[in-house]
Enzyme design. Structure first.
Site, PDB file in Angstrom:
ATOM      1  N   LYS A 187       0.842  -1.194   0.000  1.00 50.92           N
ATOM      2  CA  LYS A 187       0.000   0.000   0.000  1.00 50.92           C
ATOM      3  C   LYS A 187       0.875   1.241   0.000  1.00 50.92           C
ATOM      4  O   LYS A 187       1.070   1.921   1.001  1.00 50.92           O
ATOM      5  CB  LYS A 187      -0.927  -0.005   1.218  1.00 50.92           C
ATOM      6  CG  LYS A 187      -2.161   0.869   0.973  1.00 50.92           C
ATOM      7  CD  LYS A 187      -3.034   0.277  -0.106  1.00 50.92           C
ATOM      8  CE  LYS A 187      -4.113   1.231  -0.558  1.00 50.92           C
ATOM      9  NZ  LYS A 187      -4.887   0.731  -1.677  1.00 50.92           N
ATOM     10  N   SER A 381      -8.330  -0.449  -5.862  1.00 51.50           N
ATOM     11  CA  SER A 381      -8.746  -0.226  -4.480  1.00 51.50           C
ATOM     12  C   SER A 381     -10.261  -0.048  -4.434  1.00 51.50           C
ATOM     13  O   SER A 381     -10.999  -0.979  -4.702  1.00 51.50           O
ATOM     14  CB  SER A 381      -7.991   0.953  -3.885  1.00 51.50           C
ATOM     15  OG  SER A 381      -7.846   0.791  -2.484  1.00 51.50           O
TER      16      SER A 381
END
Length: 583
Positions: A187, A381
């Site tokens: 991330k 995402s």
């Protein structure tokens, strides 16, 4: 003095009146042009150029005179439809392609390329001419029958690269930092705030991603040009198309010519008796094609566009909000004429809360009729969160998807306030009454609460992926950790069901719904130019983007917008792990 005051008042009144008159003339001219039928002459060449950014669905209404107040875009749906209509229009003899600085994503470019490939199957010609070709421009132009280059032009053919900026030292020196809580070793949306260099995990995913994207582009260009993929790799390695003669020897172009020679070829190929080719611009032909239907059935398939960042709120052409999208999904499932839904996603993600709300609406819609999801340039995402709400997912090979992970970033200026002599004191009734202050270091107990929220959002995200893809949570976790994948990689990993664009998604939706012929219903309905203008009269939003670019240039304006967006993020984010600009 009174005379001077009256004179100035008269001048000001005259200027205001002239301004109003000019404004009304613009409106009437726009209405007149919109009302008039587009005249397509015999032996016409459809000239494709792209002066504005390409969006999935511009929401532009050619009959709305107030649309000129806003930065124009070109809808991908309108572009591909115009090419499809031209394929069967006997007055259109061919297409001339001019693409300097094509402002579209790779998947959008591929969709236009596929539409041109289909057009060529009619037997009509597609020629491309460029004073120069940037790499994405050339990717599109490579589908043409013949490509011509200006004698002093160049082909920018060098492969793909990505660049990420890091801010750890900047934060240390200024005292302005971002407090970060995240889940997922890939991330890397927050990595630039934690380090001064790229992590091995981020370098791994970026390298894998751009290699996969390049392979998809290279193989298609090689097939169109009758070259081996290895030949194109050699050209990229050596910048072997930087001069016209080099591009010609490498097989990337078919001829070196000035504009007049190219136009003479268009005259010969189009069969016109005139000295110059009979042209019609893409913008004008899109106006013509909007009134033509490629499908004539009584049943309908709703195409719902989810484009932009995911934010909590109303939504519009630039961002995805739960209110506008919820209305569109409800309308689609409650309308008996609509038999299936295609959700077109082009989003880097955003609010985890809004993503969950829309996921639930998709579940309700799936109970009533099939939902097929088509991924465009980016469905990462939160964008992928939406995608797993459908029955089937299709991606382009060049789509960027996955990035299953969440994070939170909160600005902190305690270091800066110390340096400039600002001290903040707090008073509260309970332990967390002042849960966080920008002027104080983040407390460990508050960070722990944030971490728990991140973990809860991540677990929910994994459950949605596992349920939507028919895998275990552990399997979803192995594909998650915030890592991004190309469409090709996503297919290999089971994150999507097939490779394809909107035509394939519509075909799949029709098959699942059991309909042979259908019409397309485009949703959601965006506000008109007048409605948006009335909202913006109290502020300065209508032209902010244009003013930023005029004053700062496109690169710095984009950087400022990205920084502002990062500072304005609220709540847990399911967002694309970095702002990726592929060169």
């Amino acid at each position: 003095m009174a005379f001077l005051r009256n004179l100035l008042a008269s001048i000001l009144g005259t200027l205001v009146a002239l301004g109003i008159l000019f404004f009304m003339l613009l409106i009437f001219a726009s209405l007149a042009e919109s009302a008039g039928e587009v005249n397509v002459r015999q032996h016409s060449v459809l000239e494709l150029d792209f002066p504005y950014p390409v969006s999935e669905n511009s929401g532009y209404d050619s009959e709305d005179p107030f649309s000129f107040f806003y930065d124009p875009t070109m809808g991908l749906n309108d572009i591909t439809k115009a090419i499809a209509v031209a394929k069967t229009d006997d007055r259109i003899t061919g297409i001339s392609l001019k693409t300097p600085y094509l402002m579209a994503g790779l998947a959008q470019t591929r969709a236009i390329r596929n539409a041109l490939q289909d057009f060529r199957e009619s037997g009509k010609f597609v020629y491309a001419y460029g004073d120069f070709f940037m790499q994405k421009d050339y990717y599109l132009a490579s589908v043409a029958d013949s490509i011509f280059l200006n004698p002093v032009g160049t082909v920018d053919f060098k492969g793909l690269a990505a660049e990420v900026l890091y801010f750890a030292d900047f934060q240390e020196k200024t005292g302005l930092k971002m407090e970060v809580v995240r889940h997922g070793k890939y991330k890397s949306a927050v990595e630039p705030f934690l380090s001064n260099q790229m992590s091995p995990e981020n370098r791994e995913q970026l390298s894998s991603l751009i290699r996969s994207l390049w392979a998809a582009m290279r193989d298609e260009m090689a097939a169109s040009r009758g070259l081996a993929p290895a030949d194109l790799d050699r050209v990229a390695d050596t910048l072997g198309a930087r001069e016209p003669e080099m591009a010609l020897r490498a097989g990337l172009v078919d001829g070196i010519a000035y504009q007049d020679a190219y136009e003479a070829k268009l005259v010969r190929e189009s069969g016109t008796a005139k000295e110059h080719p009979e042209r019609i611009s893409l913008q004008r032909y899109m106006r013509y094609s909007r009134g033509r239907s490629l499908h004539t059935g009584t049943d309908e398939i709703a195409v719902i566009y989810a484009q932009g960042e995911i934010l909590y709120g109303e939504g519009g052409p630039e961002y995805i909000g739960q209110e506008l999208m919820t209305r569109a999904l409800r309308r689609a499932r409650e309308d008996k004429d609509i038999k299936a839904v295609v959700l077109r996603v082009n989003s880097p993600g955003g609010s985890a809360l809004t993503s969950e709300i829309l996921w639930q609406e998709l579940q309700l819609t799936r109970k009533e009729k099939p939902v097929v999801v088509s991924l465009s340039d980016i469905a990462a995402s939160g964008g992928y969160y939406l995608a797993v709400g459908g029955d089937r997912i299709l991606a382009e090979p060049t789509s960027i998807t996955g990035s299953i992970g969440v994070f939170a970033t909160i600005p902190n200026m305690s270091g800066l306030s110390d340096k400039i002599g600002i001290n903040a004191e707090q008073v509260g009734t309970h332990r967390f009454s002042m849960d966080y202050s920008f002027f104080e270091p983040m407390r460990d107990d508050f960070r722990e609460i944030l971490r728990q929220g991140i973990e809860r959002a991540y677990d929910t995200f994994l459950e949605r992926v596992a349920s939507g893809r028919g895998i275990t949570v552990a399997q979803a976790d192995s594909l998650a950790q915030g890592r991004v994948w190309s469409g090709t990689e996503a297919l290999e990993n089971g994150l999507v069901d097939a490779l394809g664009g909107m035509p394939e998604a519509l075909e799949m939706a029709a098959e699942m719904a059991g309909v042979d012929d259908y019409r397309i219903r485009t949703l959601p309905r965006y506000k008109t130019g007048l409605e948006r203008l009335m909202e913006d009269l109290g502020g300065a939003e209508a032209k902010t983007g244009s003013l930023l670019e005029a004053e700062l240039g496109a690169e710095w304006a984009q950087a400022l917008r990205e920084l502002r967006a990062m500072l304005q993020q609220e709540g847990v984010q399911a967002r694309m792990p970095f702002t990726l600009k592929i060169h």
